[in-house]
Design an enzyme around this catalytic site. Structure first.
Site, PDB file in Angstrom:
ATOM      1  N   ASP A 250     -10.769  -8.364   7.786  1.00 25.98           N
ATOM      2  CA  ASP A 250     -12.182  -8.326   7.381  1.00 25.98           C
ATOM      3  C   ASP A 250     -12.816  -9.705   7.561  1.00 25.98           C
ATOM      4  OD1 ASP A 250     -12.156  -5.659   6.653  1.00 25.98           O
ATOM      5  OD2 ASP A 250     -13.214  -6.017   4.762  1.00 25.98           O
TER       6      ASP A 250
ATOM      7  N   ASP B   1      -2.921 -18.227   2.537  1.00 26.82           N
ATOM      8  CA  ASP B   1      -4.108 -18.889   1.974  1.00 26.82           C
ATOM      9  C   ASP B   1      -4.655 -19.925   2.956  1.00 26.82           C
ATOM     10  OD1 ASP B   1      -1.701 -20.181   1.497  1.00 26.82           O
ATOM     11  OD2 ASP B   1      -2.159 -20.741  -0.575  1.00 26.82           O
TER      12      ASP B   1
ATOM     13  N   LYS C 244       3.480 -15.430   2.866  1.00 23.26           N
ATOM     14  CA  LYS C 244       3.406 -16.244   1.649  1.00 23.26           C
ATOM     15  C   LYS C 244       4.840 -16.588   1.282  1.00 23.26           C
ATOM     16  CE  LYS C 244       1.108 -18.087  -1.784  1.00 23.26           C
ATOM     17  NZ  LYS C 244       0.262 -19.285  -1.585  1.00 23.26           N
TER      18      LYS C 244
ATOM     19  N   TYR D 189       0.817  -1.217   0.000  1.00 22.48           N
ATOM     20  CA  TYR D 189       0.000   0.000   0.000  1.00 22.48           C
ATOM     21  C   TYR D 189       0.848   1.264   0.000  1.00 22.48           C
ATOM     22  CZ  TYR D 189      -3.896  -3.131   1.153  1.00 22.48           C
ATOM     23  OH  TYR D 189      -4.821  -4.128   1.135  1.00 22.48           O
TER      24      TYR D 189
END
Ligand code: IPM
Ligand code: MG
Length: 360
Positions: free
Chosen positions: A255, A227, A195, A146
């Site tokens: 979220d 994942d 990851k 970001y």
């Protein structure tokens, strides 16, 4: 004591939920003899409308000079609002990213708690919920994808876009330390999520996290691929205590974590840095579709104010009281529409704020 709080109502339901939170804080001030002084700042869409930018330098400076910042929510409907025809760096969300960066708030804590009174709202099966879960997502907030360089241009005749994901060891170490510190006050388990089977930044993340773990032999560290973590949160959320992860993974997983509690309108968050100054905001967004209708649940913002009392002002007793007041009102069966279930009493935003304030 005197505390200077920057208040950012923002967009959508922001002003409504902030108004109720101020009611509660004022009650706390009255009862415990503190004076909370508020300075209202513009950020997000309202700031764009008034000043042309989502966060002015003056607003950021005022926030920097205050003891803490309390935020409602920012942003509008991407498909409908004019704010989204502006260049990305002038849209509402850019204000939020700028204040996080400007205040150096690199650690974002988002609790995912299953409230006993709201078990029926949890979308998970009873055998998965068991006696409930209570974990936090510790999200790195000022680095990664970001904040990396990005561009869109034509390359070999094709429209091409690039975002870059950069972390250095200092950025990883400081958030890892925060996660271990928080875990020490909880069930002493950190699950670092990455990851590492694909990304270099994740491999460094894993390495540095392991190095920091040596200073915390009393805390158990495990690693999990992102994942898999997304699956595990719905399969067995009780296994988690502190989930430590980088910016984008944390955005997504937090979220998911809030949704499995069934009550995103209940979940607070704190963004912290190296000093006492923090930014406190609900985990949910600005919900433009219900703005101005007295339907929003103010509890996440009220609980964010409780986190502010605890982390920025060291007012633990006052924070406990706010959390207690919220539970009392829930016990008595009052519900906003998002958490309503048969047999309870439906109330609007303002009534919910009044009820909680009166329990203080
Ligand atoms: C959040 C939000 C923000 C983020 C957006 C609005 C930039 O999704 O606080 O999670 O991704 O950080
Ligand atoms: Mg998000």
């Amino acid at each position: 004591m005197d505390y200077n709080i920057s208040i950012i109502p923002g967009d959508g339901i922001g002003p409504e939920i902030i108004a109720e939170t101020v009611k509660v804080l004022d009650k706390v001030g009255e009862k415990y003899k503190h004076s909370f002084n508020y300075t209202e700042l513009l950020m997000g869409g309202v700031s764009i409308d008034a000043t042309g930018v989502p966060l002015t330098d003056e607003a950021l400076q005022t926030a920097k000079n205050s003891d803490s910042v309390l935020l409602g929510a920012i942003g509008g409907n991407v498909g409908q609002s004019n704010w989204y025809s502006l260049p990305p760096n002038l849209r509402p969300e850019a204000g939020l990213l700028a204040i996080r960066k400007g205040l150096n708030l690199f650690a974002n804590i988002r609790p995912a708690i299953l409230f006993n009174e709201l078990k029926s709202a949890c979308p998970l099966r009873e055998d998965i919920i068991g006696d409930g879960f209570d974990f936090v997502v510790m999200r790195e907030l000022t680095g990664g994808l970001y904040f990396g360089d990005r561009w869109t241009k034509e390359v070999d005749g094709l429209r091409t876009a690039t975002d870059t994901l950069v972390y250095n060891e200092v950025e990883i170490a400081r958030i890892a330390k925060q996660a271990f510190e928080i875990a020490r006050k909880r069930r002493k388990k950190v699950c670092s999520v990455d990851k590492a089977n694909v990304l270099d930044s994740s491999r460094l993340w894993r390495q540095v996290t392991k190095e920091i773990a040596k200073d915390y032999p009393d805390v158990e560290l495990t690693d999990m691929l992102v994942d898999n973590c997304a699956m595990q949160i719905v399969k067995d959320p009780r296994q988690f205590d502190v989930i430590l992860t980088e910016n984008m993974f944390g955005d997504i997983l937090s979220d998911e974590a809030s949704m499995v509690t069934g009550s995103i309108g209940m979940l607070a968050s704190a963004s912290l840095g190296d000093s006492k100054l923090g930014l406190y905001e609900p985990s949910h967004g600005s919900a433009p579709d219900i703005a101005g209708q007295n339907k929003a649940n103010p509890i996440a913002t009220i609980l964010s104010a409780a986190m502010m009392l605890r982390y920025s002002f060291d007012l633990d007793e006052e924070a406990d009281r706010v959390e207690w007041a919220v539970r009392e009102v829930l016990k008595k069966g009052y519900r906003t529409v998002d958490i309503m279930s048969p047999g309870n009493t439906l109330v609007g935003t303002d009534k919910m704020g009044d009820l909680i304030a009166s329990e203080i």
